[in-house]
Design an enzyme around this catalytic site. Sequence first.
Site, PDB file in Angstrom:
ATOM      1  N   TRP A 131      -5.798  12.422  -5.956  1.00 43.12           N
ATOM      2  CA  TRP A 131      -5.787  12.221  -4.507  1.00 43.12           C
ATOM      3  C   TRP A 131      -5.559  13.595  -3.855  1.00 43.12           C
ATOM      4  O   TRP A 131      -4.584  14.279  -4.214  1.00 43.12           O
ATOM      5  CB  TRP A 131      -4.643  11.258  -4.168  1.00 43.12           C
ATOM      6  CG  TRP A 131      -4.531  10.866  -2.734  1.00 43.12           C
ATOM      7  CD1 TRP A 131      -5.550  10.502  -1.897  1.00 43.12           C
ATOM      8  CD2 TRP A 131      -3.327  10.775  -1.968  1.00 43.12           C
ATOM      9  NE1 TRP A 131      -5.048  10.185  -0.658  1.00 43.12           N
ATOM     10  CE2 TRP A 131      -3.684  10.347  -0.679  1.00 43.12           C
ATOM     11  CE3 TRP A 131      -1.980  11.010  -2.241  1.00 43.12           C
ATOM     12  CZ2 TRP A 131      -2.759  10.153   0.329  1.00 43.12           C
ATOM     13  CZ3 TRP A 131      -1.041  10.812  -1.242  1.00 43.12           C
ATOM     14  CH2 TRP A 131      -1.430  10.383   0.028  1.00 43.12           C
ATOM     15  N   ASP A 211       3.097   8.043  -9.682  1.00 45.65           N
ATOM     16  CA  ASP A 211       2.706   7.609  -8.343  1.00 45.65           C
ATOM     17  C   ASP A 211       2.183   6.169  -8.445  1.00 45.65           C
ATOM     18  O   ASP A 211       1.192   5.900  -9.116  1.00 45.65           O
ATOM     19  CB  ASP A 211       1.621   8.551  -7.790  1.00 45.65           C
ATOM     20  CG  ASP A 211       1.306   8.253  -6.333  1.00 45.65           C
ATOM     21  OD1 ASP A 211       1.879   7.302  -5.777  1.00 45.65           O
ATOM     22  OD2 ASP A 211       0.480   8.977  -5.747  1.00 45.65           O
ATOM     23  N   LYS A 246      -0.516  -0.658   0.670  1.00 41.92           N
ATOM     24  CA  LYS A 246      -1.650  -1.474   0.261  1.00 41.92           C
ATOM     25  C   LYS A 246      -1.224  -2.902  -0.056  1.00 41.92           C
ATOM     26  O   LYS A 246      -1.802  -3.843   0.450  1.00 41.92           O
ATOM     27  CB  LYS A 246      -2.323  -0.854  -0.965  1.00 41.92           C
ATOM     28  CG  LYS A 246      -2.602   0.632  -0.850  1.00 41.92           C
ATOM     29  CD  LYS A 246      -3.747   0.947   0.085  1.00 41.92           C
ATOM     30  CE  LYS A 246      -3.647   2.307   0.741  1.00 41.92           C
ATOM     31  NZ  LYS A 246      -3.672   3.485  -0.034  1.00 41.92           N
TER      32      LYS A 246
HETATM   33  N1  PMP Z   1      -0.714   8.010  -3.643  1.00 41.37           N
HETATM   34  C1  PMP Z   1      -1.992   7.675  -3.767  1.00 41.37           C
HETATM   35  C2  PMP Z   1      -2.680   7.876  -5.065  1.00 41.37           C
HETATM   36  C3  PMP Z   1      -2.674   7.136  -2.676  1.00 41.37           C
HETATM   37  O1  PMP Z   1      -3.960   6.806  -2.800  1.00 41.37           O
HETATM   38  C4  PMP Z   1      -1.991   6.952  -1.453  1.00 41.37           C
HETATM   39  C5  PMP Z   1      -2.678   6.363  -0.254  1.00 41.37           C
HETATM   40  N2  PMP Z   1      -3.955   6.701  -0.016  1.00 41.37           N
HETATM   41  C6  PMP Z   1      -0.646   7.327  -1.384  1.00 41.37           C
HETATM   42  C7  PMP Z   1      -0.039   7.841  -2.502  1.00 41.37           C
HETATM   43  C8  PMP Z   1       0.189   7.251  -0.135  1.00 41.37           C
HETATM   44  O2  PMP Z   1       0.133   6.096   0.561  1.00 41.37           O
HETATM   45  P1  PMP Z   1       0.920   5.857   1.911  1.00 41.37           P
HETATM   46  O3  PMP Z   1       1.575   7.122   2.346  1.00 41.37           O
HETATM   47  O4  PMP Z   1      -0.107   5.406   2.881  1.00 41.37           O
HETATM   48  O5  PMP Z   1       1.915   4.802   1.574  1.00 41.37           O
END
Ligand code: PMP
Length: 397
Positions: A131, A211, A246
């Site tokens: 990411w 993660d 999510k």
């Molecule tokens: N880690 C990964 C691999 C992700 O894809 C995302 C969201 N796109 C996040 C962390 C962070 O998500 P958020 O800050 O929206 O909770």
Amino acid sequence: MHFDAIGRVPGDPILGLMEAYAQDPNPRKFDLGVGVYKDAQGLTPVLQSVKLAEQRLVDRQGSKTYIGGHGFAEFGRQINALVLGADSPLIAAQRVGATQTPGGTGALRLSADFIAQCLPGRGIWLSNPTWPIHETIFNIAGLKVSHYPYVGSDNRLDVEAMLAALRQVPKGDVVLLHACCHNPTGFDLSHDDWRRVLEVVRSRDLLPLIDFAYQGFGDGLEQDAWAVRLFANELPELLITSSCSKNFGLYSDRTGALIVCTRSAEKLIDVRSQLANIARNLWSTPPDHGAAVVATILGDADLKTLWADEVEGMRTRIAQLRSSLLQALEPHGLRERFAHIGEQRGMFSYTGLSPEQVKQLRDSHSVYMVGTGRANVAGIDATRLDSLAEAIAQVCK
Ligand code: PMP
């Protein structure tokens, strides 16, 4: 003037893609870009379990005073149990603590500053690809960022190359692993692969940072936690970043946690004192609403069952879309070529389409996906799979 020397940086390419999609007048366009879940109507709705929990909160919440640096204690307890399992020996031994953060991104930022300040000199290793925000967050925190291979030139997971690279990582460095639903590729490690990674982590004395942004979107809420629990049970120390964006659909409420596992209850207190101190200087205290919703849902048997069903509904819709797309590609003789789409997990698929093909899909067929060929499978309109397959076949000629 003070600002005269300030130049312009390019915007986030994925957000740029969202804008281009919004401006495209073609009514038959496809949005496979930004990583949010979409239902059969193309919407990202508020979950019913969330609505019910919010209703309770509106009725009962008596104050919006600050919550503590680690957030809402009940949220921390619930998220630890969700991630590690309610019967986790770490919970019983008080070797685990959650710090509530603004989303998974906040948890990553907190861990980056924690590593920089409390474990100076440690580099961090990211999968190639990963990411994109992983790259920038750890760079900004001042860590040396390096990469281990993850996907081969054949657009398939390359575990041997990954393990060979990890065996060369300097002792003590941090290795970031995606628990499930790898973003951007969709390729996940098998249980055997995870055991092999664990052995390398142990032998090189690495600190894993896992993660966990898609719990419930891969094989199920419990199944997706398998690797996290293996590492938590087998290793003395571990960092986990958990996101509720999510699986609770709480994207804009910025809800997540940095979960830290230590070798003793005593050490946990030291580490948590540092995390509270770092968080104080990042966002002071975390946003409360989303975490209160999560704690309400997970603390109530009926709401929890409803929520788990809703997560399962999202998960099975994505899995179904993967197999339906393969079926739609079959008449074009492309099923074999894209068979990996059926093996990948979560919202994303590294399709293997080249940047030129992605551009052609966008320019000639109004199909929007990221330049690397990453498609958000959850964005596919199931009623128009044939026209999507037709467009893919056109650019694959
Ligand atoms: N880690 C990964 C691999 C992700 O894809 C995302 C969201 N796109 C996040 C962390 C962070 O998500 P958020 O800050 O929206 O909770």
